[in-house]
Design a protein around this motif. Sequence first.
Motif, PDB file in Angstrom:
ATOM      1  N   ARG A 204       0.801  -1.218   0.000  1.00 38.77           N
ATOM      2  CA  ARG A 204       0.000   0.000   0.000  1.00 38.77           C
ATOM      3  C   ARG A 204       0.838   1.275   0.000  1.00 38.77           C
ATOM      4  N   THR A 206       3.506   1.914  -1.484  1.00 41.65           N
ATOM      5  CA  THR A 206       3.948   2.160  -2.863  1.00 41.65           C
ATOM      6  C   THR A 206       2.789   2.620  -3.737  1.00 41.65           C
ATOM      7  N   LEU A 207       1.613   2.048  -3.498  1.00 35.97           N
ATOM      8  CA  LEU A 207       0.447   2.394  -4.311  1.00 35.97           C
ATOM      9  C   LEU A 207      -0.084   3.790  -3.993  1.00 35.97           C
ATOM     10  N   ASP A 208      -0.006   4.195  -2.746  1.00 32.40           N
ATOM     11  CA  ASP A 208      -0.629   5.454  -2.314  1.00 32.40           C
ATOM     12  C   ASP A 208       0.158   6.645  -2.838  1.00 32.40           C
ATOM     13  N   ARG A 209      -0.484   7.399  -3.728  1.00 28.41           N
ATOM     14  CA  ARG A 209       0.156   8.588  -4.313  1.00 28.41           C
ATOM     15  C   ARG A 209      -0.638   9.842  -4.002  1.00 28.41           C
ATOM     16  N   GLY A 210      -1.337   9.822  -2.871  1.00 32.86           N
ATOM     17  CA  GLY A 210      -2.092  10.995  -2.452  1.00 32.86           C
ATOM     18  C   GLY A 210      -3.507  11.043  -2.960  1.00 32.86           C
ATOM     19  N   ARG A 211      -3.966   9.981  -3.625  1.00 33.17           N
ATOM     20  CA  ARG A 211      -5.324   9.971  -4.158  1.00 33.17           C
ATOM     21  C   ARG A 211      -6.177   8.865  -3.517  1.00 33.17           C
ATOM     22  N   SER A 212      -5.740   8.349  -2.375  1.00 35.05           N
ATOM     23  CA  SER A 212      -6.380   7.173  -1.780  1.00 35.05           C
ATOM     24  C   SER A 212      -7.679   7.474  -1.042  1.00 35.05           C
ATOM     25  N   ARG A 221      -3.386   2.678  -9.914  1.00 33.88           N
ATOM     26  CA  ARG A 221      -3.137   4.113 -10.074  1.00 33.88           C
ATOM     27  C   ARG A 221      -3.152   4.862  -8.747  1.00 33.88           C
ATOM     28  N   GLY A 222      -3.378   4.134  -7.670  1.00 38.92           N
ATOM     29  CA  GLY A 222      -3.329   4.764  -6.350  1.00 38.92           C
ATOM     30  C   GLY A 222      -4.655   5.291  -5.853  1.00 38.92           C
TER      31      GLY A 222
END
Length: 304
Positions: A204, A206-212, A221-222
Amino acid sequence: MTDPGPDVERAFHLEPFRDHLGFERGLSPRTIDGYLREARRFAAFAVSEGAASPGQVTYQLLRDHTARLAEEGRAASTVARCVYALRGYFRFLVVEGVLEADPSERLEAPRAGRPLPDVLSVPEIEALIGAVRPDDWAAPRDEGILELLYGCGLRVSELLALQGRDLDLREGLVRVRGKGGKERLVPVGAAARSAVGRYLRESRPTLDRGRSQGRVFLNARGGPLSRMGVWKILRRHVQRAGILKRVTPHTLRHSFATHLLEGGADLASVQEMLGHADISTTEIYTHVDRSHLRQVHRSHHPRG
């Protein structure tokens, strides 16, 4: 049917109910007769049980009435028509100011020919979760999803709504927001704790790019994982496991409940974990359990 008599007709406002059906709702004479027949039948039953007026009618009394009809051997469609008529009757009483609250609000009509839910066997569940490939980047997420759906009996909407604060893996609990916004705490077993913990540690971040939006389960894409995303994940692993049954996220919820009952869990505990408002909804799984017991008997008893 026992005639409730003129005093009961007046006490239960049956004549105004007839006028309402004809003049205000414009129903056909046949439909009016059907509604009135069910209202009269219930009024006679209510009086026999000590309820002298609609104000003394409870939800349990309504349940007892419909259960009695079923015990008399009436078809599910007949009991359902009774429920619909009584709902209309009590809504009328509320609108007219006779009652402040509707005791029939939670009364559910039986489904005619309601099929038993499809379930996976324990070996099929093991094959499904075992089909997650360790070298796949999504393996920790997918395994966590499958373990929570089966290990906690979550609806897919409940799974997708989970936020980090809802999980207490140390205590082995998850807070679930079910239908109507009702919350419940569901135990999280060792396998699910391990799988979800691994996902939270390894994948998670790595996946979380501020759009979760704070959601636990994310797509590539997060963003928050969608319902269709869960369906695709499940379908991929069902195919890899070689399972030929039609499997949906709800199949894992059904399997959760069935396997608990087969293992000796009591119905009230399963009801609480599933988040069912009415235990009659949970009772469908007792039919699945009985089916399992019959199969065991046929397979293992010398006279089966």
